[in-house]
Design an enzyme around this catalytic site. Structure first.
Site, PDB file in Angstrom:
ATOM      1  N   ASP A  32       0.861  -1.585   0.084  1.00  0.00           N
ATOM      2  CA  ASP A  32      -0.171   0.085   0.167  1.00  0.00           C
ATOM      3  C   ASP A  32       0.979   0.880   0.005  1.00  0.00           C
ATOM      4  OD1 ASP A  32      -2.482  -0.712  -0.185  1.00  0.00           O
ATOM      5  OD2 ASP A  32      -3.079  -0.155   1.117  1.00  0.00           O
ATOM      6  N   ASP A  91     -11.446  37.965 -31.040  1.00  0.00           N
ATOM      7  CA  ASP A  91     -12.699  37.059 -32.269  1.00  0.00           C
ATOM      8  C   ASP A  91     -13.819  36.382 -31.283  1.00  0.00           C
ATOM      9  OD1 ASP A  91     -14.305  36.530 -34.413  1.00  0.00           O
ATOM     10  OD2 ASP A  91     -12.248  35.713 -35.244  1.00  0.00           O
ATOM     11  N   LEU A 107      -7.999  28.704 -34.185  1.00  0.00           N
ATOM     12  CA  LEU A 107      -8.495  29.834 -35.076  1.00  0.00           C
ATOM     13  C   LEU A 107      -6.878  30.225 -35.797  1.00  0.00           C
ATOM     14  CD1 LEU A 107      -9.181  32.498 -34.722  1.00  0.00           C
ATOM     15  CD2 LEU A 107      -7.452  33.527 -33.201  1.00  0.00           C
TER      16      LEU A 107
HETATM   17  S1  SF4 Z   1      -7.725  -2.960  -2.176  1.00  0.00           S
HETATM   18 FE1  SF4 Z   1      -7.122  -0.903  -0.777  1.00  0.00          FE
HETATM   19  S2  SF4 Z   1      -5.917  -1.992   0.727  1.00  0.00           S
HETATM   20 FE2  SF4 Z   1      -6.119  -3.630  -1.037  1.00  0.00          FE
HETATM   21  S3  SF4 Z   1      -4.419  -2.817  -2.050  1.00  0.00           S
HETATM   22 FE3  SF4 Z   1      -6.086  -1.746  -2.919  1.00  0.00          FE
HETATM   23  S4  SF4 Z   1      -6.155   0.215  -1.485  1.00  0.00           S
HETATM   24 FE4  SF4 Z   1      -4.494  -1.347  -0.495  1.00  0.00          FE
END
Ligand code: SF4
Length: 524
Positions: free
Chosen positions: A36, A284, A420
């Site tokens: 993440d 214009d 233009l």
């Molecule tokens: S679904 Fe949500 S938790 Fe899973 S990788 Fe994507 S953002 Fe992260």
């Protein structure tokens, strides 16, 4: 869950990261799976921040799910506080972590930390990024100020400032031109004799949030982010909210008038402060009046853009909409005033289909619509997030206030003006001064001719020329027209090759077929 290639907004925890990244002294503990931390790239690559966001991810893996992930959360919380020493710790979870139900906020609140903990509920499966940012900011404001709320029935403490002051609420990291909007609006307010007490979340610290109740009013600059916090401050500290978003000349004048009325000060808006009104009148009319425009983005920028397009540039708004379901009401109302039904959708393919059907001459949208417009060959200007790296420019480039109106004029009208120029080139193509064979005017004094370098169609082919073509060669009208469609910089060569091909093959009248046979011949 719908898996798609593009999305207008990320999940709500990306909104929480935006708030943490906007502020000083705030750290976010995010219970999230390994991988993440991709979200960091949004800030370092798109916004070009020189630091990673202040986030600690618990980064659990599949093998952790069989064991005690709550223990992992606690370890991560203590490590984050130890290492980063924040003034406030935000705690939340991402989509997948929400399913494990470790309740990281409760764990942090009851773990005896020496710093204030603000848990944030992300509702990952029903909400999105802007909502997550608004909710996180609101949770921070409420979490830090709830002990200071005057008791019910008591008077709000009198403001002691001699100079009227406001808070600017809503500008955030990864917002659209927020950095420059803050500077522009601050200057606008200072010119009115109004002081900015706190600007938040951008560049604010938790200590600054404690000073929010000292201001006379809150300016809700970006309702997506600041709406819930402004409402809470109004309910609990009786601070009025200034709601006009000053994007465009008309809205900026209304904003100034609303600030003056709310604070009880005398101020006349400066009618000459922006060049947009005169510039738009000076263009214009063919290139502004009645131009068919489609507008799409977040609610704040879509409503503002539609108003500018309609009232200040005399465009015809043929469609408008937003990807934000939470803010759909304001877009629906604005669309209704223009006799339209708003498109509320976060499906970019649906947006593309509507744009294709409406065939606008200009698209004002997000990075998504920029792609769509490019595919359809329609000019486009980006007015809203999601935006790409080029919409976080190094130069000063606000959208709000009078200078913002100038920037908007430039970025919307120039794509049309490029059209233009092409139109003028086409219109004067056969003029004796402007045809392809005419010598450049700056060389006239030297008597230099460039005709042999760029032969015109209408000087063609009577008598032997440098191509060695036969004296009897002529071009029929359709072939001449076809030749004109070839870009000017290769047209001379195409003409010479065709005439040589015609001469070699005993053709006296060059037709369209001859042109393409010659092309095929020389391509072999
Ligand atoms: S679904 Fe949500 S938790 Fe899973 S990788 Fe994507 S953002 Fe992260």
């Amino acid at each position: 869950m719908e898996l798609s290639l593009w999305t207008y907004e990320g999940p709500p925890h990306v909104g929480a990261i935006r708030i943490a990244n906007s502020m000083r002294g705030v750290h976010l503990l995010l219970h999230a799976p390994q991988g993440d931390s991709y979200a960091d790239l949004l800030f370092t690559m798109i916004e070009r921040d020189n630091h990673r966001p202040p986030v600690t991810y618990t980064t659990f893996q599949a093998r952790d799910l069989g064991s005690d992930t709550a223990e992992l959360v606690l370890r991560s919380i203590h490590a984050a506080v130890e290492k980063h020493k924040p003034q406030v710790l935000l705690v939340g979870d991402s989509c997948t972590a929400e399913l494990i139900q470790d309740q990281p906020g409760s764990l942090a609140s009851s773990s005896g930390l020496s710093v204030p903990v603000v848990p944030v509920e992300m509702l990952a499966y029903s909400r999105k990024e802007n909502w997550g940012a608004g909710e996180t900011f609101y949770s921070l404001v409420r979490g830090l100020l709830q002990n200071r709320v005057p008791a019910p029935g008591s008077e709000a403490p009198p403001r002691t400032n001699e100079q009227p002051s406001v808070n600017l609420l809503g500008p955030s990291s990864l917002g659209f031109r927020c950095r420059d909007d803050v500077r522009e609006v601050t200057q606008l307010l200072n010119d009115m004799g109004v002081r900015v007490n706190v600007c938040a979340p951008l560049n604010a610290s938790p200590h600054d949030l404690l000073r929010l109740p000292e201001a006379d009013a809150n300016v809700c600059l970006y309702p997506e982010i600041a709406g819930p916090a402004c409402d809470w401050l109004h309910r609990n500290f009786k601070q009025p909210t200034i709601k006009t978003v000053p994007i465009g000349v008309g809205a900026t004048r209304e904003f100034v008038a609303e600030v003056a009325k709310t604070l009880g000060i005398d101020h006349t808006p400066d009618s000459e402060a922006s060049r947009l009104p005169w510039y738009s009148r000076s263009v214009d009319s063919t290139y502004l009046t009645g131009k068919r425009v489609f507008v799409f983005g977040d609610a704040t920028h879509t409503v503002a853009a539609a108003r500018i397009a309609h009232e200040e540039l005399a465009f015809e708004v043929v469609g408008m909409g937003t990807y934000s379901r939470e803010q759909a009401r304001s877009v629906r109302e604005a669309a209704k005033e223009l006799g339209l039904e708003a498109l509320i959708s976060d499906d970019y393919l649906e947006v593309e289909r509507v744009i294709s059907e409406l065939q606008p001459e200009l698209v004002l949208g997000t990075q998504m619509e920029r792609h769509i417009a490019k595919r359809l060959g329609v000019p486009c200007a980006v007015i809203s997030t999601p935006a790409h790296v080029q919409d976080y420019p190094a130069r000063y480039s606000p959208q709000m206030g009078y200078e913002g109106a100038n920037v908007i004029f430039d970025s919307w009208v120039h794509p049309l003006m490029m059209g233009l120029e092409e139109h003028l080139l086409a219109m004067f193509r056969d003029d004796f001064e402007f045809n392809d064979g005419a010598q450049p005017s700056h060389l006239a004094a030297e008597g230099v001719s460039t005709r042999s370098e760029a032969p015109a169609v209408n000087d063609a082919s009577h008598g032997e020329d440098d191509t060695g073509a036969s004296a009897e060669l002529t071009w029929d009208l359709n072939a001449e027209r076809e030749l004109r469609k070839i870009p000017f910089f290769v047209r001379g060569k195409a003409k010479r090759n065709t005439e040589r091909f015609a001469a070699d093959n005993g053709v006296n009248v060059i037709k369209v077929d001859t042109l393409y046979e010659a092309k095929a011949h020389y391509s072999r």
